[in-house]
Design an enzyme around this catalytic site. Structure first.
Site, PDB file in Angstrom:
ATOM      1  N   ASP A  79       0.837  -1.204   0.000  1.00  0.00           N
ATOM      2  CA  ASP A  79       0.000   0.000   0.000  1.00  0.00           C
ATOM      3  C   ASP A  79       0.877   1.261   0.000  1.00  0.00           C
ATOM      4  O   ASP A  79       1.854   1.340   0.756  1.00  0.00           O
ATOM      5  CB  ASP A  79      -0.853  -0.066   1.282  1.00  0.00           C
ATOM      6  CG  ASP A  79      -1.928   0.980   1.346  1.00  0.00           C
ATOM      7  OD1 ASP A  79      -2.467   1.347   0.292  1.00  0.00           O
ATOM      8  OD2 ASP A  79      -2.238   1.424   2.474  1.00  0.00           O
ATOM      9  N   HIS A  80       0.542   2.226  -0.824  1.00  0.00           N
ATOM     10  CA  HIS A  80       1.272   3.506  -0.893  1.00  0.00           C
ATOM     11  C   HIS A  80       2.782   3.327  -1.062  1.00  0.00           C
ATOM     12  O   HIS A  80       3.578   3.964  -0.369  1.00  0.00           O
ATOM     13  CB  HIS A  80       1.003   4.365   0.350  1.00  0.00           C
ATOM     14  CG  HIS A  80      -0.386   4.921   0.373  1.00  0.00           C
ATOM     15  ND1 HIS A  80      -0.788   5.967  -0.416  1.00  0.00           N
ATOM     16  CD2 HIS A  80      -1.482   4.539   1.077  1.00  0.00           C
ATOM     17  CE1 HIS A  80      -2.078   6.217  -0.207  1.00  0.00           C
ATOM     18  NE2 HIS A  80      -2.519   5.358   0.691  1.00  0.00           N
ATOM     19  N   GLY A 167      -7.524   8.726   7.601  1.00  0.00           N
ATOM     20  CA  GLY A 167      -7.793   8.958   9.017  1.00  0.00           C
ATOM     21  C   GLY A 167      -9.241   9.363   9.263  1.00  0.00           C
ATOM     22  O   GLY A 167     -10.058   9.402   8.340  1.00  0.00           O
ATOM     23  N   HIS A 193      -9.544   5.258  -1.339  1.00  0.00           N
ATOM     24  CA  HIS A 193      -8.637   5.312  -0.175  1.00  0.00           C
ATOM     25  C   HIS A 193      -9.311   6.094   0.945  1.00  0.00           C
ATOM     26  O   HIS A 193     -10.296   6.787   0.717  1.00  0.00           O
ATOM     27  CB  HIS A 193      -7.312   5.986  -0.561  1.00  0.00           C
ATOM     28  CG  HIS A 193      -6.358   5.047  -1.214  1.00  0.00           C
ATOM     29  ND1 HIS A 193      -5.210   4.615  -0.609  1.00  0.00           N
ATOM     30  CD2 HIS A 193      -6.414   4.427  -2.408  1.00  0.00           C
ATOM     31  CE1 HIS A 193      -4.585   3.786  -1.419  1.00  0.00           C
ATOM     32  NE2 HIS A 193      -5.285   3.655  -2.529  1.00  0.00           N
ATOM     33  N   GLY A 194      -8.730   5.964   2.137  1.00  0.00           N
ATOM     34  CA  GLY A 194      -9.275   6.740   3.262  1.00  0.00           C
ATOM     35  C   GLY A 194     -10.688   6.314   3.604  1.00  0.00           C
ATOM     36  O   GLY A 194     -11.551   7.140   3.880  1.00  0.00           O
ATOM     37  N   ASN A 215     -10.086   0.879   0.881  1.00  0.00           N
ATOM     38  CA  ASN A 215      -9.009   0.705   1.863  1.00  0.00           C
ATOM     39  C   ASN A 215      -9.415   1.195   3.247  1.00  0.00           C
ATOM     40  O   ASN A 215      -9.862   2.334   3.395  1.00  0.00           O
ATOM     41  CB  ASN A 215      -7.781   1.513   1.431  1.00  0.00           C
ATOM     42  CG  ASN A 215      -7.127   0.961   0.189  1.00  0.00           C
ATOM     43  OD1 ASN A 215      -7.662   0.073  -0.459  1.00  0.00           O
ATOM     44  ND2 ASN A 215      -5.968   1.490  -0.145  1.00  0.00           N
ATOM     45  N   ILE A 216      -9.207   0.328   4.218  1.00  0.00           N
ATOM     46  CA  ILE A 216      -9.524   0.669   5.611  1.00  0.00           C
ATOM     47  C   ILE A 216      -8.302   0.397   6.475  1.00  0.00           C
ATOM     48  O   ILE A 216      -7.791  -0.722   6.502  1.00  0.00           O
ATOM     49  CB  ILE A 216     -10.684  -0.209   6.146  1.00  0.00           C
ATOM     50  CG1 ILE A 216     -11.954  -0.064   5.307  1.00  0.00           C
ATOM     51  CG2 ILE A 216     -10.954   0.104   7.631  1.00  0.00           C
ATOM     52  CD1 ILE A 216     -12.752   1.189   5.524  1.00  0.00           C
ATOM     53  N   ASN A 217      -7.855   1.410   7.174  1.00  0.00           N
ATOM     54  CA  ASN A 217      -6.741   1.217   8.091  1.00  0.00           C
ATOM     55  C   ASN A 217      -7.039   1.825   9.469  1.00  0.00           C
ATOM     56  O   ASN A 217      -7.098   1.116  10.477  1.00  0.00           O
ATOM     57  CB  ASN A 217      -5.460   1.808   7.495  1.00  0.00           C
ATOM     58  CG  ASN A 217      -4.220   1.292   8.185  1.00  0.00           C
ATOM     59  OD1 ASN A 217      -4.307   0.627   9.211  1.00  0.00           O
ATOM     60  ND2 ASN A 217      -3.054   1.580   7.648  1.00  0.00           N
ATOM     61  N   THR A 218      -7.271   3.132   9.525  1.00  0.00           N
ATOM     62  CA  THR A 218      -7.410   3.818  10.822  1.00  0.00           C
ATOM     63  C   THR A 218      -8.460   3.184  11.739  1.00  0.00           C
ATOM     64  O   THR A 218      -8.205   3.000  12.934  1.00  0.00           O
ATOM     65  CB  THR A 218      -7.746   5.307  10.595  1.00  0.00           C
ATOM     66  OG1 THR A 218      -6.745   5.854   9.734  1.00  0.00           O
ATOM     67  CG2 THR A 218      -7.749   6.081  11.899  1.00  0.00           C
TER      68      THR A 218
HETATM   69  O1  G3H Z   1      -4.203   3.138   2.021  1.00  0.00           O
HETATM   70  C1  G3H Z   1      -4.822   3.016   3.086  1.00  0.00           C
HETATM   71  C2  G3H Z   1      -6.127   3.628   3.280  1.00  0.00           C
HETATM   72  O2  G3H Z   1      -6.336   4.645   2.390  1.00  0.00           O
HETATM   73  C3  G3H Z   1      -6.529   3.808   4.682  1.00  0.00           C
HETATM   74  O3  G3H Z   1      -7.256   4.955   4.982  1.00  0.00           O
HETATM   75  O4  G3H Z   1      -6.753   5.032   7.402  1.00  0.00           O
HETATM   76  O5  G3H Z   1      -8.547   6.426   6.425  1.00  0.00           O
HETATM   77  O6  G3H Z   1      -8.845   3.978   6.599  1.00  0.00           O
HETATM   78  P1  G3H Z   1      -7.879   5.109   6.446  1.00  0.00           P
HETATM   79 ZN    ZN Z   2      -4.475   5.227   1.251  1.00  0.00          ZN
END
Ligand code: G3H
Ligand code: ZN
Length: 267
Positions: A79-80, A167, A193-194, A215-218
């Site tokens: 990713d990125h 985020g 993303h995000g 994409n889900i991370n935060t």
């Molecule tokens: O590449 C990762 C994502 O864009 C995560 O975004 O942290 O807002 O879920 P997020």
């Molecule tokens: Zn991203």
């Protein structure tokens, strides 16, 4: 089925495949347990930093063994990725896909490097996600620019700026009209993303209009950290008693997202 097959299926059947990021074992297990329970394909995301923390060797070994244990369809995506050598390394190690994020560069440079990565990756059957218009900036992607980028680079997927940001932030508002136009102008898989913090209704509408990967991370990190912080308040010292709650919290969050993405029962 390959990741490309699943993304095509998502395109046809109007669902989105979640990319869930991880950098620890309990996060990985939480994601895979959710994928198994929901019978959903998943993409396992690791940023350059996340993958450097866990190590490409360990990631590949863990994921290969876990896919058998959990009996799931899971695919690794870098990713990125910004460092071309590191992206090539991830491809060589066996990632199914890589995301080249050249959105900080000029469009010309972004296209030049993306094309280079595509040539390298496609020889090995690895998918490439390109990105234009950094989502940190305010300017959103124009459909013409998206079209030009895709034609020049031959990327498989495109991450673009349609109003989301990384985020948790106040009042997320996706630009659906723009997404519609980008979809009409392109034929690649479209990536959002995000994904954290975007209301479910907006996510569902974005999928209807052509988003195939989210994409889900935060939100997963928050679930992991919040639960861990609570567990650490007790006198318990055994990791195997402390960490399962964090794993469960990640699993529940991923299950919620899979439900919204409509990727349940899509194996
Ligand atoms: O590449 C990762 C994502 O864009 C995560 O975004 O942290 O807002 O879920 P997020
Ligand atoms: Zn991203």
């Amino acid at each position: 089925m390959t990741l490309k097959d699943y993304l095509k299926k998502a395109q046809k059947q109007k669902f989105a495949i979640g990319q869930f990021n991880f950098s620890t074992l309990e996060q990985l297990r939480g994601i895979l347990a959710a994928a198994r329970k929901m019978k959903s394909p998943v993409i396992l995301g690791t940023s350059e930093e996340e993958s450097k923390f866990l190590g490409l060797e360990e990631i590949l070994a863990l994921v290969e063994i876990s896919k058998m244990k959990y009996k799931v369809s899971a695919f690794l995506n870098l990713d990125h990725g910004k460092d071309l050598d590191y992206i090539k390394k991830a491809i060589d190690f066996g990632y199914s896909a890589v995301h080249f994020d050249g959105s900080d560069l000029s469009l010309e440079k972004n296209m030049k490097y993306a094309k280079r990565i595509v040539e390298y990756a496609h020889k090995k059957g690895v998918l490439v996600e390109g990105e234009i218009d950094n989502i940190k900036e305010k300017s959103l992607t124009s459909p013409d620019k998206a079209k030009r980028f895709i034609e020049q680079t031959k990327v498989d997927s495109l991450a673009m700026a349609i109003g989301s940001a990384h985020g948790m932030y106040k009042n997320p508002k996706l630009d659906f009209e723009r997404l519609k136009q980008i979809k009409e102008n392109t034929n690649v898989f479209l990536v959002l993303h995000g994904g954290s913090g975007i209301p479910d209704m907006q996510i569902k509408k974005a999928i209807k209009l052509g988003i195939n990967k989210i994409n889900i991370n935060t939100e997963l990190r928050l679930a992991w950290k919040g639960t861990l912080a609570k567990s650490l308040k007790s006198q318990e010292v055994k990791p195997y008693k402390i960490l399962p709650q964090a794993q469960k919290a990640v699993q529940h969050k991923v299950e919620e997202k899979i439900e919204v993405f409509n990727s349940k029962n899509k194996l």
